[in-house]
Write a protein that holds these residues in place. Structure first.
Motif: not given
Length: 138
Positions: A51-76
């Motif tokens: 399902d295209r909508t579910t795929a976009a939601a799941v990939l968006g969730l992974f992208a948001i989590v990755q942004v948070v990881v970068h902000m915490v671990y690399f931008l401190h």
């Protein structure tokens, strides 16, 4: 009088951000970033989510989590750095972007709905309760 004596009490009134970063923190951030990249890549390349909508939601969730990881671990970024102002400005930026993106999508959706060719037929049908004739004869 030496330079040390002149500046001896200079740092007494400044708040210091005790930022202690170790190599282990960078390694944890890197491993999390790789995992958060590999999982969506696997999901897309193997068509796990059809399902295209579910795929976009799941990939968006992974992208948001990755942004948070970068902000915490690399931008401190946390609530302690610079008295919390860095985190506060980041929250403001995220809210501002969310409002701007939501508003843009809302305007685009309504422009698409109200300005598409053939809209006159739908509008006439809505107001009169029946469809308007395609050709008017004298």
């Amino acid at each position: 009088m030496s330079a040390h004596d002149i500046h001896a009490g200079h740092d007494d009134h400044h708040d210091h951000d005790d930022l202690h970063v170790s190599m282990g923190d960078y390694v944890k951030g890197f491993i999390l970033a790789v995992i958060l990249t590999a999982i969506p890549f696997y999901l897309v390349m193997n068509d796990v989510i059809t399902d295209r909508t579910t795929a976009a939601a799941v990939l968006g969730l992974f992208a948001i989590v990755q942004v948070v990881v970068h902000m915490v671990y690399f931008l401190h970024m946390n609530g302690k750095i610079q008295g919390g102002w860095t985190l506060l400005s980041t929250i403001f930026t995220v809210i501002f972007l969310a409002i701007a993106i939501a508003g843009t999508l809302w305007v685009m959706f309504h422009m698409n709905t109200n300005m598409m060719p053939g809209h006159e037929m739908h509008q006439a049908a809505d107001h009169a309760g029946h469809t308007a004739p395609a050709v008017v004869t004298p």
